[in-house]
Design an enzyme around this catalytic site. Structure first.
Site, PDB file in Angstrom:
ATOM      1  N   PHE A  59       6.673   4.101  -3.005  1.00  0.00           N
ATOM      2  CA  PHE A  59       5.925   2.994  -2.404  1.00  0.00           C
ATOM      3  C   PHE A  59       6.375   1.624  -2.903  1.00  0.00           C
ATOM      4  CE2 PHE A  59       3.483   3.277  -6.374  1.00  0.00           C
ATOM      5  CZ  PHE A  59       3.315   1.926  -6.660  1.00  0.00           C
ATOM      6  N   GLU A  77       4.310   7.430   2.283  1.00  0.00           N
ATOM      7  CA  GLU A  77       3.168   7.422   3.197  1.00  0.00           C
ATOM      8  C   GLU A  77       2.219   6.255   2.908  1.00  0.00           C
ATOM      9  OE1 GLU A  77       4.045   9.548   0.957  1.00  0.00           O
ATOM     10  OE2 GLU A  77       2.375  10.475  -0.117  1.00  0.00           O
ATOM     11  N   CYS A  88      10.230   0.078 -11.243  1.00  0.00           N
ATOM     12  CA  CYS A  88      10.847   0.934 -12.259  1.00  0.00           C
ATOM     13  C   CYS A  88      11.638   0.104 -13.264  1.00  0.00           C
ATOM     14  CB  CYS A  88      11.766   1.944 -11.597  1.00  0.00           C
ATOM     15  SG  CYS A  88      13.104   1.132 -10.742  1.00  0.00           S
ATOM     16  N   GLU A 118       4.098   6.325 -18.237  1.00  0.00           N
ATOM     17  CA  GLU A 118       4.401   5.237 -17.303  1.00  0.00           C
ATOM     18  C   GLU A 118       3.075   4.733 -16.738  1.00  0.00           C
ATOM     19  OE1 GLU A 118       6.518   6.201 -13.626  1.00  0.00           O
ATOM     20  OE2 GLU A 118       7.416   4.207 -13.671  1.00  0.00           O
TER      21      GLU A 118
END
Ligand code: NAD
Length: 484
Positions: free
Chosen positions: A149, A176, A281, A382
Site C-alpha cells: 500500500f 487492495e 520501507c 517494524e
C-alpha cells in the site's frame, strides 16, 4: 458506489467476485470506491491472455517495444498531478511525497527505454579455432508484480517497464488498500496502444495472490510487502519453479556521531522518521546517538517532532499525512504503549491528535521514545508509523553492532564529518542501502537493494538487476565450416 474493474486483454472488465473491500481516504475516513477480491479464474484468464500476447510481443524488436514506453513516459508526465492527487487521496501521504513517488516511477520508464543497450549479451569469436561463443538474453514469458500500500504508483515501476522492454508480458496486483492509482496508470497504459494482453491488472487480496503464485504459466514474480508475506511468497513461488524477488519490511537505523552537522542531521532525520507518516520501507525508525551527540540530537529532534505540521496531505503546508487505516493507527498506538511498558520514556507523544476539520482521519503525530532497550519488542518490530526510537552508545563499534543485530537489512545512515568513520560504516553495516549524511533512496539505474529479512531472492528491482531478473541467458556455441 462503483466496484473497480480489472483490465485484462486490453479491456476493462468487471470482476465476477462477490466479495469486495472498501477503499477509504485515510485523512477523512470517506469511502472512495470498492475493490473486488478477484477469483483464481480471473488470474487464470489474465495469465492465458498474457501467455498468448507473449508469442508476438517477444518477437517485436526491442527498439519497437520501447516506443510504447516513450509514449508512457510522456503520458505519465502529462497526468502526473492527477495521479499524485489520487495517491494522496487513497494513501494519505502529502502531495509533494506523491509527486516525488511518481517522479521515481517515470525515471524507471526512462531507464528501461535503454533496453536495446541494456539487454545486449556478450560474444567471443574463436574460443577455439573457428568456434564462436555468445551469450544472449531472452524474455521469460508472463511475469507478475504484487504490490504494497505504501507506494501505490511507484513500486510497480521497479519492475513493469523492464519486464515489458525485455519482451515479457505482465500482470499487476495492486494493494487492495490503494487500488485507485493503478486504475489511472492502466488508463494511460491503454492509451499507449500496447497490444492486447501485454499488460493486465487484477485487483484482489490473498486469494488473488495465491492464484498468481500457483499459476503454471506465470514464470516470475516480484513481490513487495511485509517480511512474513515476502518469505511465504518467496518460498512457495520458488517451490513452484518460479523466478522470485521478494522485498520485505524494514527497521532502519540512523547513527549520529558527535561531529555531525546537527542542524542538517536533525532536518534529514525528522523528514526520514516522520515523512510518509513513517510508512516507507526507507523511513528511519531508530536513531542511535554516539557519545556527546545524545544531548544535542535528542533536544533538536524533539523540537522538530513537535513543530511538524500534521494533516490532510492535500493541504500544501502539511508535512506528515495520515496513516493508512484505522487498524494501522490502533496497531501503532499499541506498539508505543508497549514501548513505554518496556521502560522507554515517551519524549514526544503523538497519539490521538486532534486535527481540526479531520476528526475522523487516521492521524498520529510524530512520536519519540527515548532510552529504548535494544532487546525490547519496540526496538525489533517494524512499526510502520511516525515513531522514532532513540538509543545511546559510547562509540561507533557499538553503534554498528546495534545496526547489525537487526533482523532487517534495508537501510542504515551515518551522520558525521569524519571520512574514516563513514568508510568504516559503509564497509561494516549489514544493510542493502547505506546513506552517509543523507537518507539513502536509490535512483532508478541502481538496484533497490536490501538484505536479511528485508529481501528474499538474488536480483533486486530497478536498473541492470531488473534486466537480469526479467531475462534468461542462453549460451550459444557455433562452428561453421565452409564447404569447398
Ligand atoms: P502486506 O505484506 O500486507 O501486503 C503486500 C501485498 O501482499 C498486498 O498486495 C496484499 O494483498 C498481499 N498479501 C497480504 N497478505 C497476504 C497473504 N497472507 N497471502 C498472500 N498475499 C498477501 O504489506 P503492506 O502492508 O501492503 O505494505 C507494507 C509493507 O511493505 C511494510 O512491511 C514495508 O516495509 C514493506 N515495503 C517494503 C519495501 C522494500 O523495498 N523492502 C518497499 C515498500 C514497502
Amino acid at each position: 458506489m462503483n466496484i473497480l474493474p480489472n483490465y485484462i486483454n486490453g479491456k476493462w472488465q468487471n470482476s465476477t467476485a462477490t466479495e469486495h473491500l472498501e477503499v477509504i481516504n485515510p485523512a477523512t475516513a470517506e469511502l472512495l470506491a470498492k475493490v473486488p477480491l478477484s477469483l483464481a479464474s480471473e488470474v487464470n484468464q489474465a495469465a492465458e491472455v498474457a501467455a498468448k500476447a507473449f508469442i508476438s510481443w517477444r518477437r517485436t524488436p526491442a527498439t519497437e517495444r520501447v516506443q510504447y514506453l516513450f509514449i508512457l513516459k510522456y503520458l505519465l508526465e502529462e497526468y502526473l498531478e492527477d495521479i499524485a492527487r489520487t495517491i494522496t487521496l487513497e494513501c494519505g501521504k502529502t502531495l509533494t511525497e506523491s509527486r516525488v513517488e511518481m517522479r521515481r516511477a517515470i525515471e524507471n520508464v526512462e531507464i528501461a527505454c535503454g533496453i536495446p543497450m541494456m539487454m545486449q549479451g556478450t560474444n567471443l569469436e574463436d574460443i577455439a579455432g573457428g568456434i564462436d561463443e555468445k551469450m544472449i538474453r531472452q524474455p521469460l514469458g508472463v511475469c507478475a508484480a504484487i504490490c504494497p500500500f505504501s507506494f501505490p504508483g511507484m513500486i510497480a515501476f521497479w519492475f513493469l517497464p523492464y519486464a515489458l522492454a525485455c519482451g515479457n508480458t505482465y500482470i499487476i496486483k495492486p494493494s487492495e488498500k490503494v487500488p485507485l492509482t493503478m486504475q489511472k496508470i492502466f488508463q494511460l497504459l491503454q492509451q499507449t496502444g500496447l497490444p492486447k494482453g501485454v499488460v493486465n491488472l487484477v485487483n484482489g487480496s490473498k486469494e488473488t495472490v495465491d492464484a498468481i503464485v500457483e499459476h503454471p504459466q506465470i514464470q516470475a514474480i516480484s513481490f513487495v510487502g511485509s517480511s512474513p508475506v515476502a518469505k511465504y511468497i518467496y518460498s512457495w513461488g520458488a517451490a513452484n519453479g518460479k523466478r522470485m524477488q521478494c522485498q520485505g519490511g524494514a527497521k532502519n537505523p540512523i547513527v549520529v556521531l558527535p561531529d555531525a552537522d546537527m542542524a542538517r542531521t536533525t532536518r534529514i532525520a525528522a523528514d526520514s522518521a516522520f515523512g510518509l507518516a513513517g510508512q516507507s520501507c526507507l523511513n528511519a525508525s531508530v536513531a542511535i546517538t554516539v557519545g556527546k551527540a545524545k544531548e544535542t540530537f535528542t533536544q533538536a529532534i524533539a523540537e522538530a517532532a513537535n513543530k511538524r505540521i500534521v494533516g490532510n496531505g492535500l493541504d500544501d503546508k502539511v508535512q506528515t499525512g495520515a496513516v493508512i487505516d484505522a487498524g494501522s493507527k490502533t496497531r501503532i498506538e499499541g506498539l508505543i504503549e508497549k514501548g513505554v511498558s518496556s521502560g522507554a520514556k515517551l519524549l514526544v507523544d503523538g497519539r490521538n491528535p486532534l486535527i481540526s476539520g479531520y476528526e475522523q482521519g487516521y492521524f498520529i503525530r510524530p512520536t519519540i521514545l527515548q532510552d529504548v532497550d535494544p532487546l525490547s519488542e519496540i526496538a525489533n518490530t517494524e512499526i510502520l508509523g511516525p515513531v522514532l526510537s532513540l538509543m545511546h552508545v559510547n562509540n561507533i563499534d557499538e553503534a554498528i553492532s546495534l545496526v547489525n543485530n537487526s533482523q532487517f537489512g534495508n537501510m542504515a545512515c551515518l551522520f558525521t564529518a569524519s571520512g574514516a568513520a563513514a568508510r568504516k560504516f559503509r564497509y561494516e553495516a549489514e544493510t542493502g542501502n547505506i546513506g552517509i549524511n543523507i537518507a539513502a533512496s536509490p535512483i532508478a539505474f541502481f538496484p533497490f537493494s536490501g538484505c536479511k529479512k528485508s529481501f528474499f531472492g538474488d536480483l533486486h528491482g530497478q536498473g541492470n538487476q531488473a534486466v537480469e531478473f526479467f531475462t534468461q541467458t542462453k549460451v550459444v556455441v557455433e562452428q561453421w565450416t565452409v564447404s569447398s
